[in-house]
Design an enzyme around this catalytic site. Sequence first.
Site, PDB file in Angstrom:
ATOM      1  N   CYS A 193       0.867  -1.171   0.000  1.00 22.05           N
ATOM      2  CA  CYS A 193       0.000   0.000   0.000  1.00 22.05           C
ATOM      3  C   CYS A 193       0.909   1.229   0.000  1.00 22.05           C
ATOM      4  O   CYS A 193       1.809   1.329   0.843  1.00 22.05           O
ATOM      5  CB  CYS A 193      -0.897   0.001   1.233  1.00 22.05           C
ATOM      6  SG  CYS A 193      -1.844   1.533   1.417  1.00 22.05           S
ATOM      7  N   ASP A 232      -0.254  -5.865   0.396  1.00 25.50           N
ATOM      8  CA  ASP A 232      -1.544  -6.187  -0.212  1.00 25.50           C
ATOM      9  C   ASP A 232      -1.372  -7.483  -0.987  1.00 25.50           C
ATOM     10  O   ASP A 232      -0.372  -7.667  -1.680  1.00 25.50           O
ATOM     11  CB  ASP A 232      -1.987  -5.077  -1.169  1.00 25.50           C
ATOM     12  CG  ASP A 232      -2.403  -3.814  -0.436  1.00 25.50           C
ATOM     13  OD1 ASP A 232      -3.054  -3.941   0.619  1.00 25.50           O
ATOM     14  OD2 ASP A 232      -2.093  -2.718  -0.923  1.00 25.50           O
ATOM     15  N   VAL A 268       4.147 -14.227 -24.159  1.00 20.00           N
ATOM     16  CA  VAL A 268       4.948 -13.957 -22.970  1.00 20.00           C
ATOM     17  C   VAL A 268       5.542 -15.262 -22.445  1.00 20.00           C
ATOM     18  O   VAL A 268       4.876 -16.304 -22.446  1.00 20.00           O
ATOM     19  CB  VAL A 268       4.127 -13.231 -21.882  1.00 20.00           C
ATOM     20  CG1 VAL A 268       3.051 -14.119 -21.270  1.00 20.00           C
ATOM     21  CG2 VAL A 268       5.040 -12.668 -20.801  1.00 20.00           C
ATOM     22  N   GLU A 269       6.789 -15.209 -22.043  1.00 17.86           N
ATOM     23  CA  GLU A 269       7.448 -16.367 -21.436  1.00 17.86           C
ATOM     24  C   GLU A 269       7.027 -16.397 -19.971  1.00 17.86           C
ATOM     25  O   GLU A 269       7.171 -15.410 -19.253  1.00 17.86           O
ATOM     26  CB  GLU A 269       8.969 -16.222 -21.599  1.00 17.86           C
ATOM     27  CG  GLU A 269       9.748 -17.486 -21.319  1.00 17.86           C
ATOM     28  CD  GLU A 269       9.916 -17.762 -19.851  1.00 17.86           C
ATOM     29  OE1 GLU A 269       9.574 -18.884 -19.429  1.00 17.86           O
ATOM     30  OE2 GLU A 269      10.368 -16.863 -19.127  1.00 17.86           O
ATOM     31  N   SER A 270       6.468 -17.522 -19.519  1.00 20.19           N
ATOM     32  CA  SER A 270       5.793 -17.575 -18.215  1.00 20.19           C
ATOM     33  C   SER A 270       6.728 -17.365 -17.023  1.00 20.19           C
ATOM     34  O   SER A 270       6.327 -16.746 -16.037  1.00 20.19           O
ATOM     35  CB  SER A 270       5.012 -18.881 -18.057  1.00 20.19           C
ATOM     36  OG  SER A 270       5.873 -19.991 -18.139  1.00 20.19           O
ATOM     37  N   GLU A 275      -5.375  -0.504  -8.448  1.00 19.79           N
ATOM     38  CA  GLU A 275      -5.742  -0.091  -9.800  1.00 19.79           C
ATOM     39  C   GLU A 275      -4.507   0.274 -10.623  1.00 19.79           C
ATOM     40  O   GLU A 275      -4.419  -0.061 -11.806  1.00 19.79           O
ATOM     41  CB  GLU A 275      -6.705   1.106  -9.747  1.00 19.79           C
ATOM     42  CG  GLU A 275      -8.003   0.821  -9.021  1.00 19.79           C
ATOM     43  CD  GLU A 275      -7.943   1.034  -7.502  1.00 19.79           C
ATOM     44  OE1 GLU A 275      -9.018   1.035  -6.898  1.00 19.79           O
ATOM     45  OE2 GLU A 275      -6.836   1.203  -6.937  1.00 19.79           O
TER      46      GLU A 275
END
Length: 148
Positions: free
Chosen positions: A50, A57, A72-74, A92
């Site tokens: 936070c 969080d 994307v390569e994981s 957000e």
Amino acid sequence: MTPESNLKSLGAKTPYIFEYNSDLLEAFPNPNPNLDPLITLECKEFTSLCPITSQPDFGVIFIRYIPKDKMVESKSLKLYLFSYRNHGSFHESCINTILLDLVQLLEPKYLEVYGDFVSRGGIAIKPFVNYAIKEYQDFKEKRLLDAK
């Protein structure tokens, strides 16, 4: 030289970085760019701080995308998401930044990011953001209306 030989994280010893770093993300060529799979990636252990209280969080991050030329390569995605561990940012903002970083890396046909964060003070925050190229705008709008 194979496309996979350019990947730095896959198969290597893993140094974990706990400060936000978009350079950790890596992509590889989509082997089937003529298909439109909707790929779902889920990170059940997302953590950030936070920016006001510096308290941790916790949340689950869902990423769904329709690739264009790159995927994307994981493992790099995991390391990238773990890099938020000591990063102070609102839920957000985290979700928006994840979307922007992945769009920049992948240039996908469609991409969405949804965060299901653990409630604090009785309020659960569940941000959703999505992106689409022109040909996928109708799909984007439908997904936005269907978002939980």
